[in-house]
Each structure stands twice: as structure tokens, then as C-alpha cells.
Scaffold this motif. Structure first.
Motif, mmCIF file in Angstrom:
data_model
loop_
_atom_site.group_PDB
_atom_site.id
_atom_site.type_symbol
_atom_site.label_atom_id
_atom_site.label_comp_id
_atom_site.label_asym_id
_atom_site.label_seq_id
_atom_site.Cartn_x
_atom_site.Cartn_y
_atom_site.Cartn_z
ATOM 1 N N PHE A 12 0.829 -1.195 0.000
ATOM 2 C CA PHE A 12 0.000 0.000 0.000
ATOM 3 C C PHE A 12 0.871 1.257 0.000
ATOM 4 C CE2 PHE A 12 -2.112 3.418 2.282
ATOM 5 C CZ PHE A 12 -3.362 3.477 1.679
ATOM 6 N N MET A 13 1.887 1.278 0.851
ATOM 7 C CA MET A 13 2.753 2.457 0.922
ATOM 8 C C MET A 13 3.460 2.705 -0.405
ATOM 9 S SD MET A 13 4.654 2.376 4.617
ATOM 10 C CE MET A 13 5.734 1.040 4.106
ATOM 11 N N VAL A 14 3.932 1.628 -1.034
ATOM 12 C CA VAL A 14 4.678 1.758 -2.284
ATOM 13 C C VAL A 14 3.812 2.402 -3.362
ATOM 14 C CG1 VAL A 14 5.814 0.475 -4.130
ATOM 15 C CG2 VAL A 14 6.207 -0.160 -1.741
ATOM 16 N N ILE A 15 2.574 1.907 -3.527
ATOM 17 C CA ILE A 15 1.694 2.438 -4.564
ATOM 18 C C ILE A 15 1.179 3.817 -4.196
ATOM 19 C CG2 ILE A 15 -0.401 2.001 -5.897
ATOM 20 C CD1 ILE A 15 1.967 0.141 -6.480
ATOM 21 N N LEU A 16 0.906 4.043 -2.913
ATOM 22 C CA LEU A 16 0.444 5.366 -2.484
ATOM 23 C C LEU A 16 1.458 6.437 -2.881
ATOM 24 C CD1 LEU A 16 -1.823 6.800 -0.780
ATOM 25 C CD2 LEU A 16 -0.215 6.684 1.130
ATOM 26 N N ASP A 17 2.743 6.123 -2.741
ATOM 27 C CA ASP A 17 3.757 7.128 -3.060
ATOM 28 C C ASP A 17 3.917 7.355 -4.554
ATOM 29 O OD1 ASP A 17 4.436 7.608 -0.354
ATOM 30 O OD2 ASP A 17 6.497 7.963 -0.963
ATOM 31 N N VAL A 18 3.381 6.447 -5.377
ATOM 32 C CA VAL A 18 3.396 6.669 -6.822
ATOM 33 C C VAL A 18 2.350 7.705 -7.209
ATOM 34 C CG1 VAL A 18 3.008 5.607 -9.080
ATOM 35 C CG2 VAL A 18 4.289 4.370 -7.329
ATOM 36 N N THR A 19 1.156 7.651 -6.579
ATOM 37 C CA THR A 19 0.053 8.521 -7.003
ATOM 38 C C THR A 19 -0.094 9.770 -6.148
ATOM 39 O OG1 THR A 19 -1.522 7.245 -5.652
ATOM 40 C CG2 THR A 19 -1.237 6.585 -7.950
ATOM 41 N N ILE A 20 0.251 9.695 -4.858
ATOM 42 C CA ILE A 20 0.010 10.836 -3.976
ATOM 43 C C ILE A 20 0.886 12.026 -4.346
ATOM 44 C CG2 ILE A 20 1.731 10.263 -2.203
ATOM 45 C CD1 ILE A 20 -0.385 10.984 -0.088
ATOM 46 N N ILE A 21 2.044 11.762 -4.941
ATOM 47 C CA ILE A 21 2.982 12.840 -5.252
ATOM 48 C C ILE A 21 2.520 13.679 -6.436
ATOM 49 C CG2 ILE A 21 4.388 11.447 -6.826
ATOM 50 C CD1 ILE A 21 5.661 14.080 -4.293
ATOM 51 N N ALA A 140 -4.014 3.752 -4.962
ATOM 52 C CA ALA A 140 -4.088 4.641 -6.117
ATOM 53 C C ALA A 140 -5.269 5.597 -5.998
ATOM 54 C CB ALA A 140 -4.183 3.825 -7.406
ATOM 55 N N SER A 141 -6.396 5.072 -5.475
ATOM 56 C CA SER A 141 -7.576 5.916 -5.301
ATOM 57 C C SER A 141 -7.355 6.962 -4.225
ATOM 58 C CB SER A 141 -8.786 5.045 -4.911
ATOM 59 O OG SER A 141 -9.037 4.059 -5.871
ATOM 60 N N ALA A 142 -6.731 6.540 -3.116
ATOM 61 C CA ALA A 142 -6.530 7.461 -1.996
ATOM 62 C C ALA A 142 -5.468 8.505 -2.304
ATOM 63 C CB ALA A 142 -6.133 6.676 -0.748
ATOM 64 N N GLY A 143 -4.489 8.156 -3.174
ATOM 65 C CA GLY A 143 -3.357 9.033 -3.395
ATOM 66 C C GLY A 143 -3.708 10.452 -3.818
ATOM 67 N N PRO A 144 -4.383 10.647 -4.967
ATOM 68 C CA PRO A 144 -4.679 12.010 -5.393
ATOM 69 C C PRO A 144 -5.553 12.785 -4.410
ATOM 70 C CG PRO A 144 -4.905 10.482 -7.223
ATOM 71 C CD PRO A 144 -4.746 9.644 -5.990
ATOM 72 N N LEU A 145 -6.587 12.115 -3.869
ATOM 73 C CA LEU A 145 -7.464 12.807 -2.926
ATOM 74 C C LEU A 145 -6.740 13.146 -1.638
ATOM 75 C CD1 LEU A 145 -10.911 10.999 -3.274
ATOM 76 C CD2 LEU A 145 -10.360 13.352 -3.842
#
Length: 449
Positions: A12-21, A140-145
Motif C-alpha cells: 500500500f505504501m509503495v503504490i500510495l507514493d506513486v500517485t500521492i505525489i 491509487a484511489s486514496a493518493g490524489p485525494l
């Protein structure tokens, strides 16, 4: 279920850092004085190291035990995230992102290898892979929001600080619920091959990043592309001659493993290239805030969790090939729809294209993952996972780099975005054709021990 939750927390952390940035980089650029090329490196530095060292992470996991290497990666990732949050300058942030990517490179191969060990029965393994993919969808869903909310309220540094409690929880869960992994101490790490992979990924991404600033005919860009090709050739030669190759050539030549890995590269290229270019387009061309940009991107990522779970359930009935092909055709249709919508279309016209691309990518993820892992002997589970995720991250890095370069070299953001979407649609179409030839029609057979 506990091992699955423990492993997926790290992923989760790995993918979150792809989209949240993606929604945070304009604010980062303003505060730290970063150029567009610098912003690309803040985004791509992470994926570059992640892609370059995944094979090393997989080899270390097979040799030292997947759980041990997985935990080391989570610890490194968590510390590096704290360093990103405290970065005083753009170069310092890029350096911390590189270390963060190294931690991620140890996490990702271990995550799939640990699931392979915890769920040896094919049906249970398909369900686990589906939930693993859905965790990517949630992130991925949580990242941008989440990124937009944090940037708009407490500042961009909290984009990285959120990883600290997740990393701590992941370490506790893994130590308590995940069984120790078997080790293969006779499997020496093939350092020349690992170095060739790192060189190829670094040179390719650097050349694509610099193409927007220098131009595609610049000697440095052409030299980078040529050297990247030489590094790929060097890797292939080393694998042919090595006594203990990182991944035996008989596995690399497998249509299922090699083909599904390239499919992963193509759909990550299309999806993450779309998210990056769309984020810059919404903020620079339309003047959206970070939070509004996250909301605008939500249709692209909101369906990913549902698509992953659905494909995990359907694969037992249909096999993997129909799901992967269907997903890739949906992705192609979505990005082609954006490219055809005009230079500055009304936002409602972009909702269906983004939704199609997000759904199609996640719908194909479970089947392509199961294909690669099902074709690998258990002793090479970490290496097979590393191969698949290396190609996927190369796709992400090149999609972001090429998208940024197309925007930088275009006179108008809208025309640059349309061209980037058309290239992404072509990548999805190529992936659909390759999946039809390489992904097994039925469920993948269990790998030999």
C-alpha cells in the motif's frame, strides 16, 4: 487473512507514493524552486530506483528469505519517507526519494513471494493476488485525494509523513503473523546483471526526462538512449553466461512470463503517464487547486479497487486471457477518447475516458500477475515477482518521463496532453495483442517446486 493484511500494508505504501505525489509536485516546485525537469525527477527518481533495484530485491529475497528482506525494505522506506518530509531543498528531496525507492524495491518482490508461500493452492492464490491488486487500487484511489487534501490543509510534507505510521504497523503485523521464509544461500546475487538493469533504467529515464528540455535530437539524449540499449544487451549476455543467473533464460524465454511482464510495462506506461500529465494539465492549464485536481482524477482511480476484486473472482471461471485483453482494450478506448475530445474539452467529457483507463488497467493486473507467478518455480518466486514489477515500474517511469517531455516540448498544454494520451492508447492496444498471444486462455498451472 492476517498475512495478507501484513503484506498488503507494505505494498500500500509503495503504490500510495506513486500517485500521492502527482498532485503535490506543483506545490513542491513552488516552495523548493524546482523546474519542470526537477519535478519530473522528484516523481521519477522514486520509480527509477524502484524499477532498477527490483531484481536485486527479488534475488536477495530468494537468497536471504523474503520476510527478512521485506521487513528491511519497510524499515528503510519508513525512514526515507521521514527524510522526504524534512527535505530543505529540491536536490535533498530527490535524494531522499531515491532512498525511498530502494526501500520499495525490497518490499515489492517480497510481497508477492510471501503471498505465494502463504497461499500455495491456485484458487486461494488467485484470490490473494486479487486482493493484493485491490490494495493497489485503494492506494491509487486514496493518493490524489489524500495528497490534495494534505497539500491544501497542512502542507505537502505530510504527503510523506503519512507513511510513517503505516510502515510501523506493517512491521508489527509482519513480525507477528507472517511465517519465516525459506532461504536459498547457494543462490549468489548476480551483481553484474543487477548493475546492468540499474544502468538501463537510469539511462532510459534520464534520456526521456531531458528530452523535453534539450530536444529529442540532442546528443546527450541520443547517447542516453543508445547506452540504455547497450545495458539491456549486456544484461542479456550476462544472463546467458552467468553460472547463477538472476533469472534463468529458460524462464525469460517463457511466453507466459516474458509476455505478461511486457504487458505490465505497457499498461503502467499508459496509466501512470495519463495520471501525471492529467495532473499537470488540470493545475497548470485549468488552474485547479491540488484538492480539486485530486477530485478531478478520482474517476481514473476510484474504480481500480473494484476492478481488481472483480477480476480476481472472474478469473476462476474465464481464465486470465479474456480479462487481460478486455482490460487493455478498455484502457485503449479510454485514452483514445481523451485524445479525440479536443485540445481543451469540458471536464465531463473526460470522466468516461479516465474511468475506462483506470478500470481496464486494474482489471488486467490480477491476470497478468497470476500468469507471471504461475510460470515461475517456487525457488524463483522472488525473481519472477521482481521481473514483473521491474517491467511495470519501467513503464511507469517512462510514461511519466515521456509525458512530461511531450508537455515541455509542446506550444500548448492541451496539444501535449492529447499527444501523450494517443501514445498511451497505442501502448494499451499493443498490450492487448500481446496478451492474446502470451497469456494462457485457462488458469495458469501451478509452478513446479
Amino acid at each position: 487473512m492476517a498475512p495478507l493484511l501484513a503484506v498488503c500494508a507494505g505494498y500500500f505504501m509503495v503504490i500510495l507514493d506513486v500517485t500521492i505525489i502527482n498532485v503535490a509536485v506543483p506545490a513542491v516546485g513552488r516552495e523548493l524552486g524546482a523546474s519542470l525537469t526537477g519535478i519530473q525527477w522528484i516523481t521519477d527518481g522514486y520509480t527509477l530506483v524502484l524499477a532498477g533495484f527490483l531484481m536485486t530485491g527479488g534475488a536477495l529475497g530468494d537468497r536471504l528469505g523474503s520476510r527478512r528482506v521485506f521487513c528491511a525494505g519497510v524499515a528503510l522506506f519508513t525512514v526515507a519517507s521521514a527524510a522526504c518530509a524534512g527535505a530543505p531543498s529540491a536536490p535533498a528531496l530527490v535524494a531522499a526519494r531515491l532512498v525511498e525507492g530502494l526501500g520499495a524495491a525490497l518490499i515489492v518482490p517480497g510481497s508477492l513471494a510471501l503471498l505465494q508461500e502463504a497461499y500455495p493452492e491456485p484458487a486461494a492464490r488467485s484470490r490473494a493476488f486479487g486482493l493484493w491488486g485491490s490494495m493497489a487500487g485503494i492506494a491509487a484511489s486514496a493518493g490524489p485525494l489524500l495528497g490534495g487534501l494534505l497539500v491544501s490543509t497542512v502542507g505537502w510534507r505530510w504527503v510523506f509523513l503519512v507513511n510513517v505510521p503505516v510502515g510501523a504497523a506493517c512491521l508489527v503485523l509482519t513480525a507477528r503473523f507472517v511465517a519465516p521464509s525459506p532461504r536459498h544461500p547457494d543462490r549468489a546475487v548476480d551483481w553484474p546483471a543487477q548493475a546492468a538493469v540499474v544502468a538501463a533504467v537510469t539511462l532510459l529515464t534520464a534520456a526521456l526526462n531531458e528530452a523535453g528540455r534539450r530536444g529529442w535530437s540532442d546528443p546527450a539524449v541520443l547517447a542516453g538512449l543508445g547506452l540504455a540499449a547497450l545495458a539491456v544487451a549486456g544484461f542479456a549476455l550476462r544472463e546467458r553466461l552467468a553460472r547463477t543467473p538472476a533469472l534463468p533464460l529458460r524462464l525469460l524465454r517463457s511466453p507466459a512470463m516474458g509476455g505478461a511482464a511486457v504487458v505490465g510495462l505497457l499498461f503502467n506506461f499508459g496509466f501512470y503517464g495519463m495520471v501525471f500529465t492529467a495532473s499537470l494539465y488540470f493545475q497548470h492549464q485549468r488552474g485547479f487547486s491540488a484538492l480539486r485536481t485530486g477530485l478531478a482524477l478520482f474517476p481514473a482511480v476510484a474504480v481500480t479497487m473494484f476492478a481488481s476484486v472483480l477480476s480476481g473472482r472472474l478469473t476462476r471461471r474465464t481464465g486470465d486471457r479474456p480479462l487481460v485483453v478486455t482490460g487493455m482494450l478498455l484502457g485503449a478506448l479510454g485514452l483514445a477518447g481523451w485524445a479525440a475530445a479536443g485540445a481543451d474539452p469540458a471536464y465531463p467529457l473526460l470522466v468516461a475516458p479516465m474511468t475506462a483507463a483506470g478500470f481496464g488497467t486494474s482489471f488486467a493486473l490480477t491476470g497478468s500477475t497470476a500468469t507471471v507467478m504461475g510460470a515461475a518455480p517456487r525457488a524463483y518466486a522472488g525473481a519472477a515477482s521482481a521481473l514483473f514489477n521491474t517491467t511495470r515500474q519501467i513503464g511507469s517511469a517512462t510514461g511519466v518521463a515521456l509525458g512530461g517531455s511531450l508537455l515541455a516540448s509542446s506550444a500548448h498544454y492541451g496539444s501535449g496532453v492529447r499527444l501523450a494520451m494517443a501514445v498511451g492508447a497505442l501502448a494499451y492496444l499493443l498490450a492487448a495483442g500481446l496478451a492474446w498471444r502470451c497469456v494462457p486462455a485457462g488458469a495458469a498451472p501451478a509452478a513446479a517446486p
